[in-house]
Design a protein around this motif. Sequence first.
Motif, PDB file in Angstrom:
ATOM      1  N   LEU C  32       0.817  -1.206   0.000  1.00  0.00           N
ATOM      2  CA  LEU C  32       0.000   0.000   0.000  1.00  0.00           C
ATOM      3  C   LEU C  32       0.860   1.270   0.000  1.00  0.00           C
ATOM      4  O   LEU C  32       0.554   2.231  -0.701  1.00  0.00           O
ATOM      5  N   ASP C  33       1.939   1.231   0.764  1.00  0.00           N
ATOM      6  CA  ASP C  33       2.803   2.419   0.797  1.00  0.00           C
ATOM      7  C   ASP C  33       3.368   2.715  -0.583  1.00  0.00           C
ATOM      8  O   ASP C  33       3.369   3.861  -1.036  1.00  0.00           O
ATOM      9  N   ALA C  34       3.827   1.648  -1.234  1.00  0.00           N
ATOM     10  CA  ALA C  34       4.386   1.829  -2.575  1.00  0.00           C
ATOM     11  C   ALA C  34       3.305   2.323  -3.528  1.00  0.00           C
ATOM     12  O   ALA C  34       3.553   3.225  -4.341  1.00  0.00           O
ATOM     13  N   ALA C  35       2.112   1.764  -3.413  1.00  0.00           N
ATOM     14  CA  ALA C  35       1.017   2.177  -4.293  1.00  0.00           C
ATOM     15  C   ALA C  35       0.694   3.648  -4.087  1.00  0.00           C
ATOM     16  O   ALA C  35       0.459   4.392  -5.043  1.00  0.00           O
ATOM     17  N   GLN C  36       0.715   4.076  -2.818  1.00  0.00           N
ATOM     18  CA  GLN C  36       0.453   5.488  -2.544  1.00  0.00           C
ATOM     19  C   GLN C  36       1.528   6.387  -3.158  1.00  0.00           C
ATOM     20  O   GLN C  36       1.221   7.420  -3.733  1.00  0.00           O
ATOM     21  N   ASP C  37       2.769   5.956  -3.009  1.00  0.00           N
ATOM     22  CA  ASP C  37       3.868   6.735  -3.597  1.00  0.00           C
ATOM     23  C   ASP C  37       3.722   6.838  -5.108  1.00  0.00           C
ATOM     24  O   ASP C  37       3.926   7.903  -5.696  1.00  0.00           O
ATOM     25  N   VAL C  38       3.378   5.698  -5.715  1.00  0.00           N
ATOM     26  CA  VAL C  38       3.210   5.671  -7.166  1.00  0.00           C
ATOM     27  C   VAL C  38       2.104   6.641  -7.586  1.00  0.00           C
ATOM     28  O   VAL C  38       2.280   7.457  -8.497  1.00  0.00           O
ATOM     29  N   CYS C  39       0.977   6.593  -6.902  1.00  0.00           N
ATOM     30  CA  CYS C  39      -0.150   7.463  -7.258  1.00  0.00           C
ATOM     31  C   CYS C  39       0.216   8.932  -7.037  1.00  0.00           C
ATOM     32  O   CYS C  39      -0.116   9.794  -7.843  1.00  0.00           O
ATOM     33  N   GLN C  40       0.919   9.171  -5.940  1.00  0.00           N
ATOM     34  CA  GLN C  40       1.328  10.545  -5.664  1.00  0.00           C
ATOM     35  C   GLN C  40       2.196  11.085  -6.797  1.00  0.00           C
ATOM     36  O   GLN C  40       1.949  12.175  -7.324  1.00  0.00           O
ATOM     37  N   GLU C  41       3.152  10.290  -7.208  1.00  0.00           N
ATOM     38  CA  GLU C  41       4.048  10.719  -8.286  1.00  0.00           C
ATOM     39  C   GLU C  41       3.266  10.959  -9.576  1.00  0.00           C
ATOM     40  O   GLU C  41       3.456  11.967 -10.257  1.00  0.00           O
ATOM     41  N   ALA C  42       2.348  10.032  -9.860  1.00  0.00           N
ATOM     42  CA  ALA C  42       1.577  10.158 -11.100  1.00  0.00           C
ATOM     43  C   ALA C  42       0.704  11.414 -11.085  1.00  0.00           C
ATOM     44  O   ALA C  42       0.631  12.145 -12.080  1.00  0.00           O
ATOM     45  N   PHE C  43       0.067  11.691  -9.951  1.00  0.00           N
ATOM     46  CA  PHE C  43      -0.820  12.854  -9.895  1.00  0.00           C
ATOM     47  C   PHE C  43      -0.038  14.161  -9.933  1.00  0.00           C
ATOM     48  O   PHE C  43      -0.516  15.158 -10.465  1.00  0.00           O
ATOM     49  N   ILE C  44       1.161  14.162  -9.357  1.00  0.00           N
ATOM     50  CA  ILE C  44       1.978  15.392  -9.447  1.00  0.00           C
ATOM     51  C   ILE C  44       2.372  15.627 -10.896  1.00  0.00           C
ATOM     52  O   ILE C  44       2.325  16.756 -11.398  1.00  0.00           O
ATOM     53  N   LYS C  45       2.725  14.538 -11.578  1.00  0.00           N
ATOM     54  CA  LYS C  45       3.035  14.669 -13.002  1.00  0.00           C
ATOM     55  C   LYS C  45       1.821  15.200 -13.744  1.00  0.00           C
ATOM     56  O   LYS C  45       1.936  16.055 -14.626  1.00  0.00           O
ATOM     57  N   LEU C  46       0.677  14.679 -13.384  1.00  0.00           N
ATOM     58  CA  LEU C  46      -0.564  15.108 -14.036  1.00  0.00           C
ATOM     59  C   LEU C  46      -0.803  16.595 -13.798  1.00  0.00           C
ATOM     60  O   LEU C  46      -1.174  17.334 -14.708  1.00  0.00           O
ATOM     61  N   TYR C  47      -0.567  17.025 -12.553  1.00  0.00           N
ATOM     62  CA  TYR C  47      -0.844  18.415 -12.200  1.00  0.00           C
ATOM     63  C   TYR C  47      -0.085  19.383 -13.097  1.00  0.00           C
ATOM     64  O   TYR C  47      -0.602  20.414 -13.505  1.00  0.00           O
ATOM     65  N   HIS C  48       1.157  19.003 -13.426  1.00  0.00           N
ATOM     66  CA  HIS C  48       1.980  19.900 -14.235  1.00  0.00           C
ATOM     67  C   HIS C  48       1.504  20.012 -15.674  1.00  0.00           C
ATOM     68  O   HIS C  48       1.929  20.886 -16.399  1.00  0.00           O
ATOM     69  N   ARG C  49       0.647  19.083 -16.100  1.00  0.00           N
ATOM     70  CA  ARG C  49       0.200  19.145 -17.476  1.00  0.00           C
ATOM     71  C   ARG C  49      -1.300  19.019 -17.562  1.00  0.00           C
ATOM     72  O   ARG C  49      -1.838  18.621 -18.593  1.00  0.00           O
ATOM     73  N   VAL C  50      -1.954  19.362 -16.456  1.00  0.00           N
ATOM     74  CA  VAL C  50      -3.395  19.103 -16.383  1.00  0.00           C
ATOM     75  C   VAL C  50      -4.165  19.865 -17.462  1.00  0.00           C
ATOM     76  O   VAL C  50      -5.191  19.399 -17.951  1.00  0.00           O
ATOM     77  N   ASP C  51      -3.619  21.018 -17.893  1.00  0.00           N
ATOM     78  CA  ASP C  51      -4.368  21.786 -18.885  1.00  0.00           C
ATOM     79  C   ASP C  51      -4.234  21.237 -20.307  1.00  0.00           C
ATOM     80  O   ASP C  51      -4.824  21.775 -21.231  1.00  0.00           O
ATOM     81  N   THR C  52      -3.467  20.157 -20.459  1.00  0.00           N
ATOM     82  CA  THR C  52      -3.427  19.565 -21.794  1.00  0.00           C
ATOM     83  C   THR C  52      -4.508  18.494 -21.960  1.00  0.00           C
ATOM     84  O   THR C  52      -4.650  17.927 -23.029  1.00  0.00           O
ATOM     85  N   PHE C  53      -5.255  18.218 -20.881  1.00  0.00           N
ATOM     86  CA  PHE C  53      -6.324  17.228 -20.997  1.00  0.00           C
ATOM     87  C   PHE C  53      -7.681  17.927 -21.053  1.00  0.00           C
ATOM     88  O   PHE C  53      -8.039  18.633 -20.129  1.00  0.00           O
ATOM     89  N   PRO C  54      -8.410  17.730 -22.140  1.00  0.00           N
ATOM     90  CA  PRO C  54      -9.703  18.405 -22.244  1.00  0.00           C
ATOM     91  C   PRO C  54     -10.734  17.846 -21.255  1.00  0.00           C
ATOM     92  O   PRO C  54     -11.531  18.595 -20.709  1.00  0.00           O
ATOM     93  N   GLU C  55     -10.711  16.552 -21.021  1.00  0.00           N
ATOM     94  CA  GLU C  55     -11.750  15.943 -20.191  1.00  0.00           C
ATOM     95  C   GLU C  55     -11.115  15.010 -19.170  1.00  0.00           C
ATOM     96  O   GLU C  55      -9.981  14.570 -19.318  1.00  0.00           O
ATOM     97  N   VAL C  56     -11.889  14.685 -18.127  1.00  0.00           N
ATOM     98  CA  VAL C  56     -11.425  13.760 -17.104  1.00  0.00           C
ATOM     99  C   VAL C  56     -11.030  12.423 -17.735  1.00  0.00           C
ATOM    100  O   VAL C  56     -10.025  11.822 -17.377  1.00  0.00           O
ATOM    101  N   GLU C  57     -11.820  11.975 -18.704  1.00  0.00           N
ATOM    102  CA  GLU C  57     -11.555  10.700 -19.384  1.00  0.00           C
ATOM    103  C   GLU C  57     -10.136  10.630 -19.949  1.00  0.00           C
ATOM    104  O   GLU C  57      -9.453   9.626 -19.800  1.00  0.00           O
TER     105      GLU C  57
END
Lengths: 163, 179, 174
Positions: C32-57
């Motif tokens: 679970l700890d590793a999974a949380q770290d992985v998700c955290q990293e992925a979402f931070i990456k997402l945050y930096h480019r969130v405006d390139t995604f038109p929709e949640v999908e």
Amino acid sequence: MRKLFFVFCFIASPLLIFAQEGPSAETINVESTDSQVFNMAIDLKIQDGTTAQVVSDHKAQHKAVSGRPVVLNINGGNFKAAVRFTVYNMNGDNLMLLTQSTIYFMNEGRRQMISTAKSIPIKAGEKILFFPMGVLNDGEKSGYNCMLEMVVSKYQQQPVSQE
Amino acid sequence: MCPDVEILSSFYDDELEDSQKQVVKTHVDSCPHCQKKMAELGLISATINAEEEPDFQMAQVNTWNKIMDIIDREEQKVPRVNFWQRRFQISFPAAAALVAAFIVVLSLSVVSFYMGKHTTSNPATPEMSITDASDTLFNDENLFDSKAIEFDIPAINTFIHAGEPLLIKEVDFRSRNGK
Amino acid sequence: MDDKAKKDFFEKIYKEIFPIVIKVSYRITKNLDAAQDVCQEAFIKLYHRVDTFPEVEDAKFWLIRVVKNLSFNYLEHEKVKNRAFDKIKHMPSFSDDTGEKQLLKKDAVEKVNQALEQLPENLKAPLILREFGGMNYKEIGTALGISESNVKIRIFRAREALGKLLPVGEVYVP
């Protein structure tokens, strides 16, 4: 390590002081920094395929550093794009332009996405065209197309006003 | 004829097209062999789902807080510190070395001054106009601005996807179209 | 997109997609700890480019791909780290004297889950997305960058591999 530093300071400090008359370290640095900075003039044109008329024209100026992307977001109706231009300084006037684009568009009610990366060797001052959605052929002109014109030039220092 | 297990697997996931689904369903309802296969598929799902799951909701809250922390830290603009105002940490031997070096240089220059062999016409450090220029270069707000350039083009809904993106020199494009 | 809109959109994506990706990552990493770290990293990456995604999908597919890759990377990393301990891990353990039936059931669950861990990445990822991510073939195809029919075949193969390990007697036929 510290001892080494100690010795280095002893030897190097007089040398540094007397080395003033050659080209100083700062001069070289600033020159090489200058050659890593570019001006990017971008002109986005929307063209009506039927009449070949430019219906919309958007200009932008941006400074680009070699190796660092300049990001463009294009928001249209059935078309959205995120384009990254990265200029790399090869040598002298020779540059490499890398274009990474992610394009979303609606096509008959379905959303589609295309991601591509393209690169082209260019020279400073040359005009480059980028068609994120491809080029309309003669047969398919009943629609709009998008074109980016771009000129990358050496960064010109604004002359410092002397008062 | 029993359908392939591959088709049953798709049927189990409700991924068959309606017409095919109906055919398979009618068959499975009357075929013990296929029913057994379907039960097996269910058992696989049940077995891999049988492991206890940790508290994902807790994880959701915790991770959100961590992400917000990181983003806030990233977005807090660190004020640009002028070169001369920067704090330096310097170890004692290094400081001693610098002081010693200074004394050596000073005595050397005093000696050379009195010996009258100092020929440099401009002994003072030349004013570096270039330094100023580089200052403006790096203070230029646009230079390292990582924000995207936004183009809001008219909401036209008839953009055509004509094919692969094309990156080309204008010269080449013209000669290509001229042909 | 201004800052407020960006954050709101990001939060919306997080609320919708986190429950899926944490499950997927947990099933791959088993930690679970590793999974949380992985998700955290992925979402931070997402945050930096969130405006390139038109929709949640669109963000969803991207996130799933990134989380899947990061999770398998973690596994690779762990594998190397744990190689030295493998010998100890495989020493016979002295299990408690539990009831025979319970032991058998536990054995089946463990066996299948172990087999799931052993599956190659290309079979494991689609099955995990199907079973734990609740995604359909088309969505899995988009997230992994493979065709729908490929998804179908890989899921079937993964099930086939796991099915062989199930004790035959346990399948109840009406």
